[in-house]
Design a protein around this motif. Sequence first.
Motif, PDB file in Angstrom:
ATOM      1  N   GLY A  34       0.798  -1.197  -0.133  1.00 54.94           N
ATOM      2  CA  GLY A  34      -0.223  -0.071   0.041  1.00 54.94           C
ATOM      3  C   GLY A  34       0.813   1.382   0.080  1.00 54.94           C
ATOM      4  O   GLY A  34       0.214   2.376   0.003  1.00 54.94           O
ATOM      5  N   VAL A  35       2.265   1.331   0.123  1.00 58.18           N
ATOM      6  CA  VAL A  35       2.996   2.587   0.248  1.00 58.18           C
ATOM      7  C   VAL A  35       3.446   2.831  -1.118  1.00 58.18           C
ATOM      8  O   VAL A  35       3.189   1.831  -2.211  1.00 58.18           O
ATOM      9  CB  VAL A  35       4.308   2.269   0.909  1.00 58.18           C
ATOM     10  CG1 VAL A  35       3.897   1.931   2.385  1.00 58.18           C
ATOM     11  CG2 VAL A  35       5.147   1.199   0.529  1.00 58.18           C
ATOM     12  N   CYS A  36       3.575   3.921  -1.607  1.00 50.81           N
ATOM     13  CA  CYS A  36       4.434   4.036  -2.911  1.00 50.81           C
ATOM     14  C   CYS A  36       5.655   3.699  -2.807  1.00 50.81           C
ATOM     15  O   CYS A  36       6.500   3.984  -2.153  1.00 50.81           O
ATOM     16  CB  CYS A  36       4.450   5.777  -2.929  1.00 50.81           C
ATOM     17  SG  CYS A  36       5.313   6.361  -4.329  1.00 50.81           S
ATOM     18  N   PRO A  37       5.875   2.654  -3.816  1.00 50.30           N
ATOM     19  CA  PRO A  37       7.340   1.996  -3.914  1.00 50.30           C
ATOM     20  C   PRO A  37       8.222   2.895  -4.088  1.00 50.30           C
ATOM     21  O   PRO A  37       9.421   2.679  -3.303  1.00 50.30           O
ATOM     22  CB  PRO A  37       7.020   0.872  -5.013  1.00 50.30           C
ATOM     23  CG  PRO A  37       5.521   0.891  -5.221  1.00 50.30           C
ATOM     24  CD  PRO A  37       4.978   2.195  -4.735  1.00 50.30           C
ATOM     25  N   GLU A  38       8.340   3.693  -4.870  1.00 49.68           N
ATOM     26  CA  GLU A  38       9.255   4.734  -5.226  1.00 49.68           C
ATOM     27  C   GLU A  38       9.914   5.659  -3.901  1.00 49.68           C
ATOM     28  O   GLU A  38      11.041   5.707  -3.667  1.00 49.68           O
ATOM     29  CB  GLU A  38       9.170   5.584  -6.525  1.00 49.68           C
ATOM     30  CG  GLU A  38       9.026   4.825  -7.831  1.00 49.68           C
ATOM     31  CD  GLU A  38       7.875   3.998  -7.898  1.00 49.68           C
ATOM     32  OE1 GLU A  38       7.741   3.286  -8.654  1.00 49.68           O
ATOM     33  OE2 GLU A  38       6.781   4.363  -7.122  1.00 49.68           O
ATOM     34  N   LYS A  39       8.753   5.896  -3.364  1.00 53.82           N
ATOM     35  CA  LYS A  39       9.087   6.635  -2.142  1.00 53.82           C
ATOM     36  C   LYS A  39       9.791   5.971  -0.892  1.00 53.82           C
ATOM     37  O   LYS A  39      10.637   6.446  -0.338  1.00 53.82           O
ATOM     38  CB  LYS A  39       7.635   7.336  -1.468  1.00 53.82           C
ATOM     39  CG  LYS A  39       7.988   8.227  -0.318  1.00 53.82           C
ATOM     40  CD  LYS A  39       6.593   8.997  -0.123  1.00 53.82           C
ATOM     41  CE  LYS A  39       6.638   9.989   1.045  1.00 53.82           C
ATOM     42  NZ  LYS A  39       7.094   9.213   2.548  1.00 53.82           N
ATOM     43  N   TRP A  40       9.217   4.812  -0.889  1.00 53.26           N
ATOM     44  CA  TRP A  40       9.830   3.801   0.134  1.00 53.26           C
ATOM     45  C   TRP A  40      11.315   3.333  -0.168  1.00 53.26           C
ATOM     46  O   TRP A  40      12.251   3.688   0.771  1.00 53.26           O
ATOM     47  CB  TRP A  40       8.887   2.483  -0.028  1.00 53.26           C
ATOM     48  CG  TRP A  40       9.503   1.623   1.400  1.00 53.26           C
ATOM     49  CD1 TRP A  40       8.775   1.639   2.615  1.00 53.26           C
ATOM     50  CD2 TRP A  40      10.418   0.699   1.335  1.00 53.26           C
ATOM     51  NE1 TRP A  40       9.630   0.617   3.227  1.00 53.26           N
ATOM     52  CE2 TRP A  40      10.450   0.003   2.698  1.00 53.26           C
ATOM     53  CE3 TRP A  40      11.328   0.115   0.221  1.00 53.26           C
ATOM     54  CZ2 TRP A  40      11.358  -1.031   3.015  1.00 53.26           C
ATOM     55  CZ3 TRP A  40      12.294  -0.846   0.607  1.00 53.26           C
ATOM     56  CH2 TRP A  40      12.238  -1.447   1.912  1.00 53.26           C
ATOM     57  N   ILE A  41      11.584   3.331  -1.628  1.00 52.38           N
ATOM     58  CA  ILE A  41      13.021   3.049  -1.875  1.00 52.38           C
ATOM     59  C   ILE A  41      13.661   4.284  -1.587  1.00 52.38           C
ATOM     60  O   ILE A  41      15.166   4.111  -1.195  1.00 52.38           O
ATOM     61  CB  ILE A  41      12.931   2.692  -3.615  1.00 52.38           C
ATOM     62  CG1 ILE A  41      12.348   1.373  -3.750  1.00 52.38           C
ATOM     63  CG2 ILE A  41      14.415   2.755  -3.912  1.00 52.38           C
ATOM     64  CD1 ILE A  41      12.009   1.135  -5.330  1.00 52.38           C
ATOM     65  N   LEU A  42      13.405   5.511  -1.710  1.00 50.21           N
ATOM     66  CA  LEU A  42      14.216   6.688  -1.540  1.00 50.21           C
ATOM     67  C   LEU A  42      14.409   6.835  -0.105  1.00 50.21           C
ATOM     68  O   LEU A  42      15.539   7.457   0.312  1.00 50.21           O
ATOM     69  CB  LEU A  42      13.722   7.902  -2.082  1.00 50.21           C
ATOM     70  CG  LEU A  42      13.687   7.948  -3.932  1.00 50.21           C
ATOM     71  CD1 LEU A  42      12.882   8.935  -4.372  1.00 50.21           C
ATOM     72  CD2 LEU A  42      15.078   8.094  -4.284  1.00 50.21           C
ATOM     73  N   GLU A  43      13.441   6.240   0.653  1.00 50.59           N
ATOM     74  CA  GLU A  43      13.739   6.330   2.079  1.00 50.59           C
ATOM     75  C   GLU A  43      14.571   5.116   2.709  1.00 50.59           C
ATOM     76  O   GLU A  43      15.011   5.193   3.720  1.00 50.59           O
ATOM     77  CB  GLU A  43      12.487   6.464   2.831  1.00 50.59           C
ATOM     78  CG  GLU A  43      11.360   7.658   2.564  1.00 50.59           C
ATOM     79  CD  GLU A  43      10.170   7.367   3.001  1.00 50.59           C
ATOM     80  OE1 GLU A  43       9.717   6.228   3.313  1.00 50.59           O
ATOM     81  OE2 GLU A  43       9.363   8.587   3.195  1.00 50.59           O
ATOM     82  N   HIS A  44      14.751   4.022   1.855  1.00 50.28           N
ATOM     83  CA  HIS A  44      15.575   3.135   2.209  1.00 50.28           C
ATOM     84  C   HIS A  44      16.525   2.635   1.080  1.00 50.28           C
ATOM     85  O   HIS A  44      16.488   1.482   0.656  1.00 50.28           O
ATOM     86  CB  HIS A  44      14.756   1.803   2.545  1.00 50.28           C
ATOM     87  CG  HIS A  44      13.654   2.239   3.787  1.00 50.28           C
ATOM     88  ND1 HIS A  44      12.345   2.624   3.420  1.00 50.28           N
ATOM     89  CD2 HIS A  44      13.742   1.726   5.116  1.00 50.28           C
ATOM     90  CE1 HIS A  44      11.741   2.941   4.410  1.00 50.28           C
ATOM     91  NE2 HIS A  44      12.381   2.243   5.369  1.00 50.28           N
ATOM     92  N   PRO A  45      17.402   3.546   0.938  1.00 49.19           N
ATOM     93  CA  PRO A  45      18.260   3.464  -0.345  1.00 49.19           C
ATOM     94  C   PRO A  45      19.050   2.402  -0.310  1.00 49.19           C
ATOM     95  O   PRO A  45      19.432   1.462  -1.284  1.00 49.19           O
ATOM     96  CB  PRO A  45      18.873   4.798  -0.434  1.00 49.19           C
ATOM     97  CG  PRO A  45      18.762   5.238   0.843  1.00 49.19           C
ATOM     98  CD  PRO A  45      17.566   4.797   1.334  1.00 49.19           C
ATOM     99  N   ASP A  46      19.636   2.041   0.764  1.00 49.35           N
ATOM    100  CA  ASP A  46      20.702   0.642   0.633  1.00 49.35           C
ATOM    101  C   ASP A  46      20.001  -0.481   0.617  1.00 49.35           C
ATOM    102  O   ASP A  46      20.553  -1.558  -0.094  1.00 49.35           O
ATOM    103  CB  ASP A  46      20.985   0.694   2.270  1.00 49.35           C
ATOM    104  CG  ASP A  46      21.858   2.164   2.622  1.00 49.35           C
ATOM    105  OD1 ASP A  46      22.685   2.670   1.856  1.00 49.35           O
ATOM    106  OD2 ASP A  46      22.146   2.296   3.905  1.00 49.35           O
ATOM    107  N   VAL A  47      18.612  -0.748   0.867  1.00 53.88           N
ATOM    108  CA  VAL A  47      18.063  -2.015   0.245  1.00 53.88           C
ATOM    109  C   VAL A  47      17.880  -2.183  -1.143  1.00 53.88           C
ATOM    110  O   VAL A  47      18.290  -3.219  -1.792  1.00 53.88           O
ATOM    111  CB  VAL A  47      16.463  -2.079   0.900  1.00 53.88           C
ATOM    112  CG1 VAL A  47      15.796  -3.004   0.045  1.00 53.88           C
ATOM    113  CG2 VAL A  47      16.521  -1.873   2.352  1.00 53.88           C
ATOM    114  N   MET A  48      17.690  -1.054  -2.025  1.00 53.06           N
ATOM    115  CA  MET A  48      17.681  -1.122  -3.269  1.00 53.06           C
ATOM    116  C   MET A  48      19.122  -1.279  -3.772  1.00 53.06           C
ATOM    117  O   MET A  48      19.339  -2.128  -4.581  1.00 53.06           O
ATOM    118  CB  MET A  48      17.017   0.118  -3.952  1.00 53.06           C
ATOM    119  CG  MET A  48      16.617   0.095  -5.378  1.00 53.06           C
ATOM    120  SD  MET A  48      15.240  -0.895  -5.636  1.00 53.06           S
ATOM    121  CE  MET A  48      15.856  -2.136  -6.665  1.00 53.06           C
ATOM    122  N   LYS A  49      20.350  -0.540  -3.445  1.00 57.89           N
ATOM    123  CA  LYS A  49      21.338  -0.593  -3.707  1.00 57.89           C
ATOM    124  C   LYS A  49      22.126  -1.973  -3.497  1.00 57.89           C
ATOM    125  O   LYS A  49      22.688  -2.458  -4.442  1.00 57.89           O
ATOM    126  CB  LYS A  49      22.393   0.573  -3.087  1.00 57.89           C
ATOM    127  CG  LYS A  49      21.981   1.935  -3.528  1.00 57.89           C
ATOM    128  CD  LYS A  49      22.646   2.939  -2.782  1.00 57.89           C
ATOM    129  CE  LYS A  49      24.008   2.998  -2.844  1.00 57.89           C
ATOM    130  NZ  LYS A  49      24.729   4.128  -2.156  1.00 57.89           N
TER     131      LYS A  49
END
Length: 847
Positions: A34-49
């Motif tokens: 239910g969250v905005c995926p892009e916003k969550w990624i930018l708030e948790h950049p290390d997970v994506m990287k």
Amino acid sequence: MAVKTLKELLSSGRPVFLDGATGTNLMKAGMPAGVCPEKWILEHPDVMKELQAGYAAAGSDIVYAPTFTCSRIKLAEYGLEDKLYEMNRSLVELTREAVGDKCLVAGDLTMTGRQLKPVGDLDFEELIDVYKEQIRALDDAGVDLLVVETMMSLQECRAALIAAGEVSELPVIVTLTFETDGRTLYGTEAGCAAAVMEAMGAAAVGANCSSGPSQMVSVIREMASSCSIPIIAKPNAGMPQIVDGQTVYKMTPEEFCSEFEDIIRAGASVLGGCCGSATAYIKALSDKYRDLDTKAIVVSNDDETCRIDPACRVLTSSRSILKFKDGDPFMIVGERINPTGKKALQAELREGSMDLVCDFAARQEEDGAAILDVNVGCSGIDEKEIMLKAIDELTQISDLPLCIDSSNPEVIEAALRIYPGRALINSISLEEGKAEKLLPLAKKYGAMFVLLPVGVNGIPQTVEEKIDNIRELADKAYEYGLKINDIVVDGLVATVGADPEAAIKMLDTISWCSENGFATICGLSNISFGLPLRSFVNTAFLTMAIDRGLTMAIANPGQEMLVNAAFASDLLKMRDGADIRYIERMQRYIGEDGKPYKFGMIRPGSDQTAPGKDKRTLVRSGDGTDVSRPLDPKEDAAAQLKKDLMSGNKRKIEANTRIALDAGLKPEEILNDILMAGINEVGKKFDKGEYFLPQLIGSAEAMKLSIAVLEPLLKAEGAGGPSKGTIVFATVHGDVHDIGKNLVVLMLKNCGYEVYDMGKDVETEAIIDKALEVDADVIGLSALMTTTMTEMKNVIKLANERNCKARIVIGGACVTQEYADEIGADGYSADAADCVRLIDNMLGNAS
């Protein structure tokens, strides 16, 4: 990095490796539904990287930046539309930091969640603008290419490619997602999608999501046999299962990798993973297949041809593909949608009516046309507006490709821009400025074109002049990047009454074109102008032209003698499938008693019901002779109303409902015996794969209009009856997809249920609150994603806790009967029509 561009990668001779899943891996890492995926990624950049660095280390040549739903429409659902540019840029920068110079970085785009008209409310040009905004941001952020993925609509793929071409020079690759029948949700064949994407300039095309590797093989094979660009395969890691309330993909990296053998043999050379595939899956692919010679693998497949014949030409509608090459059966381009000499059609076009246009289309398709020519040019109309309206109507009712016929380049461009397939332009000549205006349009929109060998000095007088003009115009086309397979040469038929050598000149032109690799077309009727009994001349000329290699002709497919001669000619020339084609054609002349109709008689339905004529049907009398009688007015009205419903004819169904009432049919008869019975038949056709989402929605919308006419009468007579039941319907929390849910709601309302549509991404508590408030008999839940379908279990759990007695039915692309059983749902439906039957049976309303 050894390879610096997508072009170099695709031409390297080895497989190109993409990345794996993003969404399912982020959910595992803690991203809530239910969250905005892009916003969550930018708030948790290390997970994506960490994830993307893992793909780079595993062997990915291309890694997708996590901009999947970072468009204005999607971001607006979270109030973030004004952050579009900076979010796309930041997400690309994050990916670049993760992979360094080990991989190319792709800017990722997908569907917006809003459907294009007529299925939804989104205008095509607005969608193009939405994609342009995101593409500009991605281009400025420095991506190496664009990927358009997980697409269900061919028209939305076209919008993305048009947008990219108008604001960027980045290469684009495209992948669609397909149902188990090998078509998209909107009914587009895999080969059709591949052909259109290649024609519009995609660098590669393929499939992603929706299935595991083994289920994707047939789709990949069909795409590879319909285009010449590289084919992409990005399947899921098998089919999802629910274990302890969690979505799990049990296929191992080794199993995933092993099943790719058949995908590669089917023609794929760009390989990756979708839902459920982590870095280990990509590493397994890279380790096993990196040194393969993909061209050799494809060529060595002796089971089936997996690459398109270089001599093949392709036209498409929005759903189906038409392939043809030299020596294939002759084709007719239906000429009837042309107001020249048709006063009734001219009058309708001036009124903006499409009734005759659609009638002509249906009749020509029934009579054997392979392509429909569309010309709406006449005085007193806005030709562009009417052309667009005609295309909109025709693409909904016919699977035949269209030939866009106009002398106005602006009309042609507007038509090509909106046409959801690969069209044929009629025509382009050397007349001053015409080629320079139209050839770029053919290239941009991926159209074929009719080459009219008219020079700057007018119509050529000799075969040699024609050939010189053909060569000159073809060379101009090649300069714009078009190929010989994009060209169909019109041999310019003259009148034999004025020029005795006209037929010989035309036949010699056809022969030259055939010998030099050009497809050919002609307008048959010119040859006999001014002569008596012209059909005999036309028929004789056609058979001679077919023998010389004529590919197609613009003609009226309702001319029985002409068309039958063409079928017979193909039979005698031993063309592929011509024997069965001829036999099937002749079945139309056999009566119900097995006896043939008399030669020269008009067969049943051929022209007896043409506009302006009394509607009649042929029957056989006791002595075997043919007579005709009028149809019963009630039977006629009922038959027409059913036809409107089955074809989704929203233009006529309200008026024909009133005609049926005037003919003596009772409102309840129309509702129960025609509309309800008809929509059940539509549902069965949908189940069999004979109808697709647009037809299902079209029929449901047409039924809604008819019911609106009947409703006051049903209420006045007390015949409508009470509601069959109360239903609350919602897409579960975290899921913003609602195509299927909207259709179910529409059909249930049409079928007499009171439905409360709560929309998409609905909180569990709100669903149960509403069901208790309205004392619902049924709660319907929809989910498209594996990451959100687990929310259905929470709804069932809360319903039990709060003593909600409503039965719960579930459905959606990823949902199965097994899952329904596991979570304790009362029912599962595979599609909208199935859901109506399920609820009817559940509530005792089945007939």
